[in-house]
Design a protein around this motif. Structure first.
Motif, mmCIF file in Angstrom:
data_model
loop_
_atom_site.group_PDB
_atom_site.id
_atom_site.type_symbol
_atom_site.label_atom_id
_atom_site.label_comp_id
_atom_site.label_asym_id
_atom_site.label_seq_id
_atom_site.Cartn_x
_atom_site.Cartn_y
_atom_site.Cartn_z
ATOM 1 N N GLY A 70 0.779 -1.233 0.000
ATOM 2 C CA GLY A 70 0.000 0.000 0.000
ATOM 3 C C GLY A 70 0.807 1.276 0.000
ATOM 4 N N LEU A 71 2.141 1.167 -0.028
ATOM 5 C CA LEU A 71 2.999 2.345 -0.083
ATOM 6 C C LEU A 71 3.582 2.478 -1.491
ATOM 7 N N ASN A 72 3.501 3.675 -2.038
ATOM 8 C CA ASN A 72 4.140 3.974 -3.310
ATOM 9 C C ASN A 72 5.592 4.339 -3.025
ATOM 10 N N VAL A 73 6.538 3.630 -3.647
ATOM 11 C CA VAL A 73 7.947 3.741 -3.287
ATOM 12 C C VAL A 73 8.792 4.004 -4.525
ATOM 13 N N ALA A 74 9.799 4.860 -4.377
ATOM 14 C CA ALA A 74 10.785 5.088 -5.432
ATOM 15 C C ALA A 74 12.127 5.367 -4.776
ATOM 16 N N ALA A 75 13.193 4.854 -5.379
ATOM 17 C CA ALA A 75 14.539 5.052 -4.833
ATOM 18 C C ALA A 75 15.530 5.159 -5.974
ATOM 19 N N ALA A 76 16.622 5.864 -5.725
ATOM 20 C CA ALA A 76 17.678 6.005 -6.730
ATOM 21 C C ALA A 76 18.987 6.269 -6.007
ATOM 22 N N GLN A 77 20.091 5.869 -6.658
ATOM 23 C CA GLN A 77 21.406 6.014 -6.064
ATOM 24 C C GLN A 77 22.394 6.454 -7.127
ATOM 25 N N LEU A 78 23.320 7.313 -6.741
ATOM 26 C CA LEU A 78 24.353 7.796 -7.645
ATOM 27 C C LEU A 78 25.702 7.610 -6.969
ATOM 28 N N SER A 79 26.576 6.818 -7.609
ATOM 29 C CA SER A 79 27.895 6.555 -7.040
ATOM 30 C C SER A 79 28.868 7.643 -7.444
ATOM 31 N N ALA A 80 29.786 7.956 -6.540
ATOM 32 C CA ALA A 80 30.825 8.932 -6.859
ATOM 33 C C ALA A 80 31.851 8.370 -7.824
ATOM 34 N N ASP A 81 31.929 7.043 -7.942
ATOM 35 C CA ASP A 81 32.853 6.409 -8.887
ATOM 36 C C ASP A 81 32.183 6.278 -10.250
ATOM 37 N N ARG A 82 32.826 6.795 -11.276
ATOM 38 C CA ARG A 82 32.274 6.686 -12.626
ATOM 39 C C ARG A 82 32.234 5.220 -13.051
ATOM 40 N N GLY A 83 31.138 4.847 -13.713
ATOM 41 C CA GLY A 83 31.009 3.486 -14.201
ATOM 42 C C GLY A 83 30.407 2.521 -13.203
ATOM 43 N N SER A 84 30.143 2.990 -11.980
ATOM 44 C CA SER A 84 29.541 2.119 -10.976
ATOM 45 C C SER A 84 28.213 2.710 -10.548
ATOM 46 N N SER A 85 27.207 1.849 -10.397
ATOM 47 C CA SER A 85 25.900 2.322 -9.947
ATOM 48 C C SER A 85 25.663 1.967 -8.490
ATOM 49 N N VAL A 86 26.653 1.401 -7.824
ATOM 50 C CA VAL A 86 26.561 1.074 -6.405
ATOM 51 C C VAL A 86 27.780 1.645 -5.714
ATOM 52 N N GLY A 87 27.574 2.266 -4.564
ATOM 53 C CA GLY A 87 28.693 2.812 -3.803
ATOM 54 C C GLY A 87 28.534 2.499 -2.328
ATOM 55 N N GLY A 88 28.777 3.495 -1.501
ATOM 56 C CA GLY A 88 28.749 3.287 -0.064
ATOM 57 C C GLY A 88 27.409 3.571 0.585
ATOM 58 N N ASP A 89 26.372 3.847 -0.189
ATOM 59 C CA ASP A 89 25.039 4.086 0.355
ATOM 60 C C ASP A 89 24.190 2.833 0.206
ATOM 61 N N LEU A 90 23.238 2.657 1.119
ATOM 62 C CA LEU A 90 22.376 1.472 1.080
ATOM 63 C C LEU A 90 20.957 1.853 1.450
ATOM 64 N N TYR A 91 20.012 1.101 0.896
ATOM 65 C CA TYR A 91 18.602 1.293 1.238
ATOM 66 C C TYR A 91 17.849 0.021 0.891
ATOM 67 N N GLU A 92 16.714 -0.156 1.565
ATOM 68 C CA GLU A 92 15.840 -1.298 1.306
ATOM 69 C C GLU A 92 14.500 -1.039 1.968
ATOM 70 N N VAL A 93 13.441 -1.559 1.353
ATOM 71 C CA VAL A 93 12.091 -1.485 1.905
ATOM 72 C C VAL A 93 11.507 -2.889 1.824
#
Length: 329
Positions: A70-93
């Motif tokens: 019942g919750l509308n959810v959206a998330a996005a992440q931007l890595s400081a390293d070029r070419g990587s879409s995952v860095g030191g931030d984390l999230y989950e629902v």
């Protein structure tokens, strides 16, 4: 080799290729073929490596479904390293029997070097949220998982590693509870109004000090239908422009709410656009944003009667309605 040819009484000099010239042409042709072959091979291997990296990144920060219990959810992440879409931030629902549980965290450092710590914390969270009836139990599980991971690291930098963690729990009635270890508090979005969920000092980041023996989750009222929360890592507020000015996140949120509908997707898109414009497209730290909106139907007060007061119609509906509500996860 130069050879002379007599034509009509004149001597004409013909420049015929020498043996070295022939060899040069052959080596050039062979070298060009090898270069093209190596280039094609490297491009093929690069495409394969990107596919493997994308699969690993999707397993770590899994694509989030647009609706969770019942919750509308959206998330996005931007890595400081070029070419990587995952860095030191984390999230989950995650939807659980204890309510929808959310984690947002930030590992010390950024980019690819922090991925191991992210994996340890997220893996523990995904198990603990289903097992632990209280948020305090979830946080202690994360703390133990982080400690185990750091003890097994080969670089010996255990004392320098820490993780900020925000845990949220949203009950079926919208009741909101939170535990915060050094992370920025989220914003509550009410129509076009933006306000911090809390202003109290959080606990120290996880890993820097032992957790206190008493860890009650703080209540924050209800997240009513139509209201939203905006979670973020400090890379968003700390982002600077060319003149050294910090990104005005609260003002950007207010602007997004005025110009767009209150959907997590539109809010995220507007804030990310403003953030990238502010940093000229090159933020120096990892950034993660998560927005969720309560779109559950308001519960009718207990004892409320149907608008159709016709006894036969009401009884017919009562006999055909399933007695237990269904929760879609």
């Amino acid at each position: 080799m130069i050879r002379n040819l007599r034509v009509s009484g004149r001597v004409v000099a013909l420049g015929l290729p020498t043996m070295w010239g022939v060899l040069a042409v052959v080596f050039f042709a062979v070298g060009t073929g090898l270069v093209l072959h190596v280039r094609r091979t490297l491009l093929r291997e690069l495409r394969q490596a990107r596919k493997v990296a994308a699969a690993a990144q999707d397993a770590l920060l899994r694509p989030m479904p647009p609706r969770i219990d019942g919750l509308n959810v959206a998330a996005a992440q931007l890595s400081a390293d070029r070419g990587s879409s995952v860095g030191g931030d984390l999230y989950e629902v995650v939807a659980t029997d204890h309510g929808v549980r959310v984690v947002m965290g930030d590992v010390r450092g950024h980019g690819l070097a922090a991925i191991g710590t992210v994996a340890a914390v997220l893996g523990s969270f995904r198990e603990a949220v289903h097992d632990e009836p209280e948020l305090a139990g979830v946080l202690r599980r994360l703390d133990r998982a982080l400690a185990r991971y750091l003890r097994g690291r080969a670089d010996g930098l255990v004392a320098e590693e820490f993780v900020t963690v925000l845990l949220l729990e949203i009950g079926r009635d919208g009741e909101l509870r939170a535990l915060n270890c050094g992370h920025p508090w989220p914003y509550r979005l009410l129509g076009t109004h933006v306000e911090p969920l809390a202003r109290a000092d959080p606990l120290p980041p996880m890993g820097s000090f032992p957790l206190p023996p008493d860890l009650p989750a703080a209540p924050f009222g209800q997240l009513r239908p139509g209201e939203a929360l905006f979670l973020f890592t400090d890379g968003a507020e700390d982002a600077r422009d060319a003149r050294g000015r910090f990104f005005p996140l609260e003002a950007a949120l207010a602007e997004a709410l005025r110009d767009n509908s209150l959907t997590p997707q539109s809010i995220l898109g507007a804030v990310f656009t403003s953030l990238l414009c502010h940093t000229s497209g090159s933020p120096t730290d990892d950034i993660a944003l998560l927005a969720l909106r309560n779109e559950r139907q308001p519960r009718r007060p207990s004892g409320a009667r149907d608008s159709d007061t016709c006894g036969s119609a009401a009884r017919a509906r009562a006999t055909t309605t399933h007695p237990h509500p269904t929760t879609h996860r």
